[in-house]
Design a protein around this motif. Sequence first.
Motif, short mmCIF file in Angstrom:
data_model
loop_
_atom_site.label_atom_id
_atom_site.label_comp_id
_atom_site.label_asym_id
_atom_site.label_seq_id
_atom_site.Cartn_x
_atom_site.Cartn_y
_atom_site.Cartn_z
N THR A 117 15.43 8.49 4.31
CA THR A 117 14.11 8.74 4.90
C THR A 117 14.18 9.71 6.07
OG1 THR A 117 14.16 6.90 6.48
CG2 THR A 117 13.31 6.44 4.27
N LEU A 118 15.38 9.93 6.61
CA LEU A 118 15.54 10.83 7.76
C LEU A 118 15.77 12.27 7.33
CD1 LEU A 118 17.75 8.54 10.00
CD2 LEU A 118 15.32 9.05 10.27
N GLY A 119 15.81 12.52 6.05
CA GLY A 119 15.90 13.90 5.61
C GLY A 119 16.98 14.14 4.63
N LYS A 165 10.83 1.35 11.41
CA LYS A 165 11.44 2.61 11.82
C LYS A 165 10.71 3.17 13.03
CE LYS A 165 12.91 5.42 8.90
NZ LYS A 165 12.11 6.60 8.69
N ASN A 166 11.34 4.13 13.69
CA ASN A 166 10.75 4.74 14.89
C ASN A 166 9.42 5.43 14.62
OD1 ASN A 166 12.93 3.86 16.35
ND2 ASN A 166 13.94 5.84 16.45
N ASP A 167 9.21 5.88 13.38
CA ASP A 167 7.95 6.56 13.06
C ASP A 167 6.83 5.58 12.73
OD1 ASP A 167 8.57 5.65 10.51
OD2 ASP A 167 8.77 7.64 9.63
N GLY A 168 7.11 4.27 12.83
CA GLY A 168 6.10 3.25 12.57
C GLY A 168 6.09 2.72 11.15
N SER A 169 6.79 3.39 10.24
CA SER A 169 6.85 2.89 8.87
C SER A 169 7.77 1.67 8.81
CB SER A 169 7.33 3.98 7.90
OG SER A 169 8.64 4.38 8.23
N VAL A 170 7.61 0.87 7.78
CA VAL A 170 8.39 -0.35 7.64
C VAL A 170 9.09 -0.33 6.29
CG1 VAL A 170 8.31 -2.88 7.54
CG2 VAL A 170 6.79 -1.65 9.10
#
Length: 89
Positions: A87-89, A20-25
């Motif tokens: 995960t995006l809210g 993901k863009n936030d670095g999580s996988v």
Amino acid sequence: MANVSEQCEEDTYFVRELEKNDGSVLKVNQCLKGDVGHVVWDAAIVMAKYLETEAFLNSGTGVSSWTSKKVLELGAGTGIVGLVAATLG
């Protein structure tokens, strides 16, 4: 609903990873054989990445447009689009 590792023998699945863009996988097990519910569709990965694009960010706050929204995902294999949306809210 049983998870993929319970439905497939250990040597008959592999891990699909979506960074993901936030670095999580996000990691999802995919069976080598099976029906459509055991597949991480390439189109689902594309759609999941699209949900993270700037098109869905509030330019003033940087908050995702998906925050506090309800999403219903229909027919997307293992559900990776719905998982990313969550995960995006």
